[in-house]
Each structure stands twice: as structure tokens, then as C-alpha cells.
Design an enzyme around this catalytic site. Structure first.
Site, PDB file in Angstrom:
ATOM      1  N   LYS A  36      29.749  36.069  50.052  1.00 49.00           N
ATOM      2  CA  LYS A  36      31.184  36.387  49.990  1.00 49.00           C
ATOM      3  C   LYS A  36      31.575  36.825  48.576  1.00 49.00           C
ATOM      4  O   LYS A  36      30.803  36.625  47.633  1.00 49.00           O
ATOM      5  CB  LYS A  36      32.001  35.176  50.440  1.00 49.00           C
ATOM      6  CG  LYS A  36      31.883  33.961  49.543  1.00 49.00           C
ATOM      7  CD  LYS A  36      32.342  32.707  50.287  1.00 49.00           C
ATOM      8  CE  LYS A  36      32.157  31.477  49.457  1.00 49.00           C
ATOM      9  NZ  LYS A  36      33.285  31.117  48.652  1.00 49.00           N
ATOM     10  N   ARG A  50      40.916  21.248  52.632  1.00 53.85           N
ATOM     11  CA  ARG A  50      41.193  22.686  52.709  1.00 53.85           C
ATOM     12  C   ARG A  50      41.242  23.053  54.189  1.00 53.85           C
ATOM     13  O   ARG A  50      42.095  22.554  54.908  1.00 53.85           O
ATOM     14  CB  ARG A  50      40.113  23.444  51.908  1.00 53.85           C
ATOM     15  CG  ARG A  50      40.442  24.886  51.611  1.00 53.85           C
ATOM     16  CD  ARG A  50      39.471  25.505  50.593  1.00 53.85           C
ATOM     17  NE  ARG A  50      38.092  25.582  51.056  1.00 53.85           N
ATOM     18  CZ  ARG A  50      37.084  26.096  50.344  1.00 53.85           C
ATOM     19  NH1 ARG A  50      37.310  26.580  49.143  1.00 53.85           N
ATOM     20  NH2 ARG A  50      35.858  26.137  50.814  1.00 53.85           N
ATOM     21  N   HIS A  57      32.810  20.950  54.158  1.00 52.62           N
ATOM     22  CA  HIS A  57      32.570  21.431  52.790  1.00 52.62           C
ATOM     23  C   HIS A  57      32.835  20.284  51.820  1.00 52.62           C
ATOM     24  O   HIS A  57      33.785  19.524  52.002  1.00 52.62           O
ATOM     25  CB  HIS A  57      33.490  22.613  52.496  1.00 52.62           C
ATOM     26  CG  HIS A  57      33.107  23.379  51.253  1.00 52.62           C
ATOM     27  ND1 HIS A  57      31.834  23.851  51.031  1.00 52.62           N
ATOM     28  CD2 HIS A  57      33.833  23.760  50.168  1.00 52.62           C
ATOM     29  CE1 HIS A  57      31.794  24.483  49.867  1.00 52.62           C
ATOM     30  NE2 HIS A  57      32.993  24.436  49.323  1.00 52.62           N
ATOM     31  N   ARG A  77      24.064  25.834  52.880  1.00 53.94           N
ATOM     32  CA  ARG A  77      24.893  27.013  52.576  1.00 53.94           C
ATOM     33  C   ARG A  77      24.973  27.269  51.063  1.00 53.94           C
ATOM     34  O   ARG A  77      26.041  27.243  50.483  1.00 53.94           O
ATOM     35  CB  ARG A  77      26.332  26.812  53.077  1.00 53.94           C
ATOM     36  CG  ARG A  77      26.541  26.731  54.562  1.00 53.94           C
ATOM     37  CD  ARG A  77      28.025  26.871  54.899  1.00 53.94           C
ATOM     38  NE  ARG A  77      28.890  26.081  54.059  1.00 53.94           N
ATOM     39  CZ  ARG A  77      29.260  24.816  54.307  1.00 53.94           C
ATOM     40  NH1 ARG A  77      28.869  24.200  55.402  1.00 53.94           N
ATOM     41  NH2 ARG A  77      30.045  24.171  53.465  1.00 53.94           N
ATOM     42  N   TYR A  90      44.487  42.519  17.918  1.00 52.62           N
ATOM     43  CA  TYR A  90      45.875  42.127  18.182  1.00 52.62           C
ATOM     44  C   TYR A  90      46.180  40.735  17.628  1.00 52.62           C
ATOM     45  O   TYR A  90      45.353  39.816  17.753  1.00 52.62           O
ATOM     46  CB  TYR A  90      46.126  42.078  19.695  1.00 52.62           C
ATOM     47  CG  TYR A  90      46.116  43.427  20.376  1.00 52.62           C
ATOM     48  CD1 TYR A  90      47.044  44.407  20.056  1.00 52.62           C
ATOM     49  CD2 TYR A  90      45.181  43.701  21.365  1.00 52.62           C
ATOM     50  CE1 TYR A  90      47.041  45.635  20.700  1.00 52.62           C
ATOM     51  CE2 TYR A  90      45.173  44.924  22.022  1.00 52.62           C
ATOM     52  CZ  TYR A  90      46.105  45.894  21.684  1.00 52.62           C
ATOM     53  OH  TYR A  90      46.093  47.096  22.325  1.00 52.62           O
ATOM     54  N   CYS A 114      40.284  42.930  23.720  1.00 53.81           N
ATOM     55  CA  CYS A 114      41.310  43.876  24.182  1.00 53.81           C
ATOM     56  C   CYS A 114      41.015  44.280  25.630  1.00 53.81           C
ATOM     57  O   CYS A 114      40.049  43.822  26.226  1.00 53.81           O
ATOM     58  CB  CYS A 114      41.324  45.109  23.297  1.00 53.81           C
ATOM     59  SG  CYS A 114      41.443  44.760  21.527  1.00 53.81           S
ATOM     60  N   MET A 115      41.834  45.168  26.180  1.00 46.08           N
ATOM     61  CA  MET A 115      41.637  45.566  27.574  1.00 46.08           C
ATOM     62  C   MET A 115      40.276  46.239  27.790  1.00 46.08           C
ATOM     63  O   MET A 115      39.570  45.942  28.750  1.00 46.08           O
ATOM     64  CB  MET A 115      42.758  46.509  28.018  1.00 46.08           C
ATOM     65  CG  MET A 115      42.684  46.872  29.490  1.00 46.08           C
ATOM     66  SD  MET A 115      43.947  48.064  29.980  1.00 46.08           S
ATOM     67  CE  MET A 115      45.412  47.061  29.946  1.00 46.08           C
ATOM     68  N   ASP A 116      39.901  47.137  26.865  1.00 47.25           N
ATOM     69  CA  ASP A 116      38.681  47.936  27.067  1.00 47.25           C
ATOM     70  C   ASP A 116      37.681  47.793  25.923  1.00 47.25           C
ATOM     71  O   ASP A 116      36.622  48.412  25.975  1.00 47.25           O
ATOM     72  CB  ASP A 116      39.045  49.429  27.172  1.00 47.25           C
ATOM     73  CG  ASP A 116      40.267  49.651  28.037  1.00 47.25           C
ATOM     74  OD1 ASP A 116      40.191  49.307  29.225  1.00 47.25           O
ATOM     75  OD2 ASP A 116      41.298  50.123  27.513  1.00 47.25           O
TER      76      ASP A 116
HETATM   77  C1  LIG Z   1      32.470  27.027  52.733  1.00 45.96           C
HETATM   78  C2  LIG Z   1      31.512  27.309  51.633  1.00 45.96           C
HETATM   79  N1  LIG Z   1      30.207  27.099  51.807  1.00 45.96           N
HETATM   80  C3  LIG Z   1      29.304  27.328  50.850  1.00 45.96           C
HETATM   81  C4  LIG Z   1      29.682  27.796  49.610  1.00 45.96           C
HETATM   82  C5  LIG Z   1      28.645  28.009  48.533  1.00 45.96           C
HETATM   83  O1  LIG Z   1      28.866  27.143  47.466  1.00 45.96           O
HETATM   84  P1  LIG Z   1      27.978  27.215  46.120  1.00 45.96           P
HETATM   85  O2  LIG Z   1      28.181  28.594  45.584  1.00 45.96           O
HETATM   86  O3  LIG Z   1      28.542  26.165  45.248  1.00 45.96           O
HETATM   87  O4  LIG Z   1      26.584  26.989  46.512  1.00 45.96           O
HETATM   88  C6  LIG Z   1      31.031  28.027  49.364  1.00 45.96           C
HETATM   89  C7  LIG Z   1      31.452  28.493  48.051  1.00 45.96           C
HETATM   90  O5  LIG Z   1      32.504  28.356  47.559  1.00 45.96           O
HETATM   91  C8  LIG Z   1      31.977  27.783  50.400  1.00 45.96           C
HETATM   92  O6  LIG Z   1      33.283  27.989  50.207  1.00 45.96           O
END
Ligand SMILES: Cc1ncc(COP(=O)(O)O)c(C=O)c1O
Length: 380
Positions: free
Chosen positions: A47, A145, A174, A229, A273, A320-322
């Protein structure tokens, strides 16, 4: 020819770029496999553009390494993987909460997180007759969450199971603090186990039960269940304090630029700056073409170090920005065009995303995610 994450040929001339080491990604994946064992499946989190590394190339590489599932945040990310021709199962870890998202998730045959029975019913309505969608039921065991509170899970799973167009492929939770609080993590594990056992008692066996993020993969074998995961550790960064375990993990991302301009400044001259840096002596200042618009954060001002000619050089004055200024007065032979390492190694010295995170009082996740799209990614 260099390619961007979408496979488009890149022709960039600004000398600021990211390099991705795919061999190191594969080594980190093998480490996860070694830690969890052959029987436990691996969902690789890709992701958020694979934490800034480029979602499609990372997804393709991780699928090639043997990832069983790819974890994305949204239906749009699932669509991007589908359009890239990636056929490994994809689980949307975020909630699809609008009709458009539900339709998109179904149209690309993604596996979908459901957080309660009412959400599951809305999803069922988006599934055409004759089709089924695989869902993973999300349980809140202490993260606060997404997901139903754990004590309600068994009843809700039984109701969701009765929905004719959904197949429950997974049950998951999680961790809120697997990096810092082993006791609370064990309590979260116990809560998930209790649900699995209670469901088994009424004849419901869920194929994939999963909980472990990178921290738990590294130190909570009881959290492995049937799938893990990991995200961060695949990219070679440590979720544990002060980069513990870093030696096992191989860095995947390097962030580099080149010196664009050099100037000798006398003692007392100010840089950037706000004039926050005043030269304490006559020195040589280099300007590098990277700034907060590239994700080189303003918090690094007068904090971070970079590598030039195998030596550390300090960022001086405000980012700075760039552009950013560094003090190279102590480094002999510096020239315009010299390579500058912002994250990565040079001549045996190293600057890690974890270090940059410490300078900016944040976490390494945010450092790599923040490297902006205008910085080209090169895959090696
Ligand atoms: C639902 C879920 N599973 C797995 C992960 C992976 O976590 P990590 O990058 O700490 O291994 C995340 C990351 O935020 C997550 O939100």
C-alpha cells in the site's frame, strides 16, 4: 532506459533520484519466510506506493518472491495492480466505505475487508448475481481503528457467513504497539485466538487468520497464525527502536542527488531562510537540488547529515522547497556534480531512513512515503 513504476520510459535531467535494490527486497522476503516457516502465508504490504518504493514494481517483485497476497489500502490501489496485470490475490486493508469503492473492489476481484455486518451487507449489494467476493473480517482487539470489538466478533461472523454473495476467506486484527508493548500485544493475540477457538467450536473454520506486522514477525511467533502481514521490514527498515535488527535487514531504497553549486562563505555569513545558520568560520557551502517538495523534510534543517566523497556533511540552515545547503568545508576535492547520498551508503558509511526519522521526530514509514512523485525511481 530507466522506467517509472508504471513502466513508462523516464528521461529526467534533474540529478535527484531514488534507487531501489530489488535483490535486497528479495533477501528481506526470504528472511520473513525463514522466520515464519513454510506453512505460514505472507501478505506483503504494498500500500501507499509500497511505502514510497513504487507499488507496481514492488508488487511484481514480491509476487515473484512468493508473496501469497498483496496488501493495498484502497480499491483504487487494487485497480492499479489489476491494470498492471498482477494476478496475485490482493486484499484491501482499508475500508471500502462508498458505493463507488465497493463496485470498484468487486470489479477487480479484490479481497475486501469488512468491519461489521452492516458494511458486509452493503458490500453484498455491490456483488452481481452469480458471483461471490472473498472478505476478511476485521476485529478490533485493541487498535481502536477499523473492526468490530472482539467480544462481538463471533456473533457478527456468523451473520456475515450467512450472506450468500460473500465468502469469508480471512479473520484478522492489527496490533497497536507490537514495537513497544509485548504484554499488550500478547493480550491482543489472546483475544484473536479466543475468537478462532469459539468459531471452531461452532464448526466455523476460517482459512486465513492474520495479525503480525513487521514488529510481530520479528518478535512475536505466537502472532503468526496462518498468515503474516509485513511491510516495513520487506523494505529493509526496522520497526524496532534504535534500528534493532537492522543488521538482518537489507536496505532497499537509496535517495541521491548531486552538488549543483559551490561557494566559499566567510565567518559570520548567513545561510538560507530565517538566517538560522551563521557560518562559525570560513567554509565551503554546497547547494544540492533537493528540498521539502521532494520529501526532504524541513525538520532536517541544520540536523541531518548527508554523504559526500565518503564523508559526512551537515545540512546547514533551513531546507528550502527545492534546494538545501550542506557544509563541505572539511572535505577535500569537492566538485560540482559530486554524488550526495541522502539515504543509503557510500564508502562504507551509511545514512538510514531510521536516522532521518529520528532527526525529524517521526517514523521511517513517513520518511520513505514522503519522497514525492517528482523524484524518479530507478529499479536495479
Ligand atoms: C492492516 C495493516 N497490516 C499490516 C501492515 C504492515 O505493517 P508494517 O509495515 O509495520 O510491517 C500495516 C501497516 O501499516 C497495516 O495497516
Amino acid at each position: 532506459m530507466t522506467k517509472d513504476p508504471h513502466g513508462t520510459a523516464l528521461s529526467f535531467t534533474r540529478p535527484t533520484w531514488v534507487e531501489i535494490n530489488q535483490a535486497n527486497l528479495a533477501a528481506n522476503f526470504r528472511l520473513v519466510k525463514q522466520l515464519v516457516g513454510a506453512q505460514v502465508k505472507i501478505l506483503a504490504a504494498v500500500k501507499a506506493d509500497a511505502y514510497g518504493h513504487g507499488m507496481e514494481p514492488m508488487a511484481r517483485a514480491l509476487a515473484g518472491c512468493g508473496a501469497d497476497v498483496l496488501g493495498v489500502a484502497s480499491a483504487d490501489e487494487a485497480l492499479a495492480l489489476s491494470q498492471a496485470g498482477i494476478r496475485t490475490p490482493v486484499l484491501i486493508l482499508g475500508l471500502v466505505s462508498t458505493d463507488a469503492e465497493r463496485r470498484r473492489a468487486v470489479s477487480v476481484s479484490a479481497e475486501v475487508t469488512v468491519a461489521d455486518y452492516s458494511g458486509a451487507r452493503l458490500l453484498q449489494r455491490a456483488v452481481p448475481a452469480g458471483r461471490r467476493v472473498v472478505v476478511h473480517v476485521k476485529v478490533d482487539t485493541g487498535m481502536g481503528r477499523l473492526g468490530m470489538w472482539h467480544s462481538e466478533a463471533v456473533a457478527q461472523v456468523r451473520k456475515i457467513k450467512a450472506l450468500s454473495r460473500l465468502t469469508i476467506g480471512g479473520l484478522y486484527t492489527h496490533f497497536s504497539s507490537a514495537d513497544t508493548d509485548a504484554r499488550f500485544t500478547r493480550e491482543q493475540i489472546r483475544r484473536l485466538e479466543a475468537i478462532v477457538n469459539e468459531l471452531a467450536g461452532v464448526g466455523i473454520r476460517i482459512p486465513l487468520v492474520h495479525a503480525a506486522n513487521s514488529s510481530a514477525v520479528l518478535r512475536q511467533p505466537a502472532a503468526f497464525f496462518t498468515m503474516v502481514r509485513p511491510g516495513l521490514m520487506l523494505y529493509g527498515m526496522s520497526p524496532l527502536a534504535a534500528g534493532r535488527t537492522r543488521a538482518w535487514l537489507k536496505p532497499v531504497l537509496s535517495f541521491k542527488t548531486r552538488i549543483a553549486f559551490l561557494k566559499t562563505v566567510g565567518k559570520g555569513r548567513s545561510i538560507s531562510y530565517g538566517r538560522t545558520f551563521i557560518a562559525p568560520r570560513r567554509t565551503l557551502i554546497a547547494t544540492i537540488p533537493v528540498g521539502y517538495a521532494d520529501g526532504y523534510r524541513r525538520e532536517f534543517s541544520s540536523q541531518a547529515r548527508v554523504l559526500v566523497r565518503g564523508r559526512y556533511a551537515r545540512v546547514v540552515g533551513r531546507v528550502c522547497m527545492d534546494q538545501t545547503m550542506i557544509d563541505v568545508g572539511h572535505i577535500p576535492g569537492v566538485h560540482v556534480g559530486d554524488s550526495v547520498v541522502l539515504i543509503g551508503s557510500q564508502a562504507g558509511k551509511r545514512i538510514t531512513a531510521e536516522q532521518l526519522a529520528a532527526w525529524a521526530h517521526t517514523i521511517p514509514y513517513e520518511i520513505t512515503c514522503a519522497i514525492s512523485r517528482r523524484v524518479p525511481r530507478i529499479y536495479r
